[in-house]
Motif scaffolding. Structure first.
Motif, PDB file in Angstrom:
ATOM      1  N   VAL A 157       0.825  -1.213   0.000  1.00  0.00           N
ATOM      2  CA  VAL A 157       0.000   0.000   0.000  1.00  0.00           C
ATOM      3  C   VAL A 157       0.858   1.262   0.000  1.00  0.00           C
ATOM      4  CG1 VAL A 157      -1.795   1.229   1.293  1.00  0.00           C
ATOM      5  CG2 VAL A 157      -1.812  -1.251   1.201  1.00  0.00           C
ATOM      6  N   ALA A 180       2.549   8.053  -3.545  1.00  0.00           N
ATOM      7  CA  ALA A 180       2.415   8.683  -4.860  1.00  0.00           C
ATOM      8  C   ALA A 180       1.235   9.643  -4.907  1.00  0.00           C
ATOM      9  CB  ALA A 180       2.259   7.607  -5.935  1.00  0.00           C
ATOM     10  N   ARG A 181       0.187   9.333  -4.153  1.00  0.00           N
ATOM     11  CA  ARG A 181      -1.020  10.174  -4.177  1.00  0.00           C
ATOM     12  C   ARG A 181      -0.944  11.376  -3.253  1.00  0.00           C
ATOM     13  NH1 ARG A 181      -6.198   6.745  -5.572  1.00  0.00           N
ATOM     14  NH2 ARG A 181      -5.193   5.155  -6.821  1.00  0.00           N
ATOM     15  N   GLN A 215       8.311   7.146   0.996  1.00  0.00           N
ATOM     16  CA  GLN A 215       7.928   5.861   0.403  1.00  0.00           C
ATOM     17  C   GLN A 215       8.268   4.680   1.297  1.00  0.00           C
ATOM     18  OE1 GLN A 215       8.159   5.000  -3.561  1.00  0.00           O
ATOM     19  NE2 GLN A 215       7.263   6.939  -4.158  1.00  0.00           N
ATOM     20  N   PRO A 237       3.669   2.525  -1.535  1.00  0.00           N
ATOM     21  CA  PRO A 237       4.016   3.300  -2.735  1.00  0.00           C
ATOM     22  C   PRO A 237       2.820   4.023  -3.347  1.00  0.00           C
ATOM     23  CG  PRO A 237       4.892   1.061  -2.884  1.00  0.00           C
ATOM     24  CD  PRO A 237       4.010   1.121  -1.683  1.00  0.00           C
ATOM     25  N   THR A 238       1.680   3.362  -3.361  1.00  0.00           N
ATOM     26  CA  THR A 238       0.468   3.986  -3.907  1.00  0.00           C
ATOM     27  C   THR A 238       0.074   5.202  -3.088  1.00  0.00           C
ATOM     28  OG1 THR A 238      -0.275   1.791  -4.573  1.00  0.00           O
ATOM     29  CG2 THR A 238      -1.912   3.532  -4.596  1.00  0.00           C
ATOM     30  N   LEU A 239       0.112   5.055  -1.774  1.00  0.00           N
ATOM     31  CA  LEU A 239      -0.248   6.142  -0.873  1.00  0.00           C
ATOM     32  C   LEU A 239       0.728   7.303  -1.008  1.00  0.00           C
ATOM     33  CD1 LEU A 239      -2.377   6.755   1.277  1.00  0.00           C
ATOM     34  CD2 LEU A 239      -0.819   5.842   2.976  1.00  0.00           C
TER      35      LEU A 239
END
Length: 170
Positions: A37, A43-44, A50, A39-41
């Motif tokens: 989870v 990135a947003r 990271q 990297p997605t978080l």
């Protein structure tokens, strides 16, 4: 209702305070679960690191702080919203029952997922609780209604004054 709030807020906050402190002290196990989870978080949300372990510690500090504020009744609506926001990635990373390999872990993860869903609902209720005082929407609606009434009275008064003025001229 005041007594209910004073009891319910610390009860709701206790899990977050305890869990947050545990995340700060022992991020290892949780950072493994946060790995998919993180990297997605990151990135947003600009500025988030990271590294899953750092994210787990930040999440833990946020949960402990917001939980303490909620328990003390300080900024309860804001702290409830913050806790609700921290609960989403925690639940998705830690209790993804749909990815569980065996039936036993699937049942346990689903149980924790549903528990977190219930806590999320309680936090949403705490976030909208105005403690008996009218909220901003109610105040705006009633202010608009009062303004409309005052405008009607002013228009009626202006018509009356105009009629009196015409009567004096004749």
């Amino acid at each position: 209702m005041i007594l209910v709030r004073r009891l319910a807020r610390p009860m709701l906050a206790a899990t977050f305070i305890d869990g947050g402190i545990d995340q700060i002290r022992n991020p290892g196990n949780k950072s493994v679960r946060a790995d998919p989870v993180a990297p997605t978080l990151a990135a947003r949300i600009p500025g988030l690191p990271q590294d899953p372990e750092v994210l787990v510690k930040i999440n833990g500090a946020t949960m402990a702080t917001a939980g303490t504020l909620l328990a003390l009744g300080k900024l309860p609506r804001v702290s409830a919203l913050v806790l609700a926001a921290t609960l989403v990635p925690t639940t998705l990373a830690g209790h993804a029952f749909w990815d569980a390999e065996d039936e036993g872990s699937r049942v346990q993860a689903r149980s924790h997922f549903l528990k977190n869903l219930g806590m999320f609902g309680g936090l949403l209720l705490a976030a909208v609780d105005t403690e008996g005082r009218p909220g901003l929407a109610w105040r705006a609606q009633h202010a608009a209604r009062g303004t409309r009434k005052a405008a009607k009275v002013a228009a009626r008064s202006a018509r009356r004054e105009a009629a009196l003025g015409r009567a004096r001229l004749t």
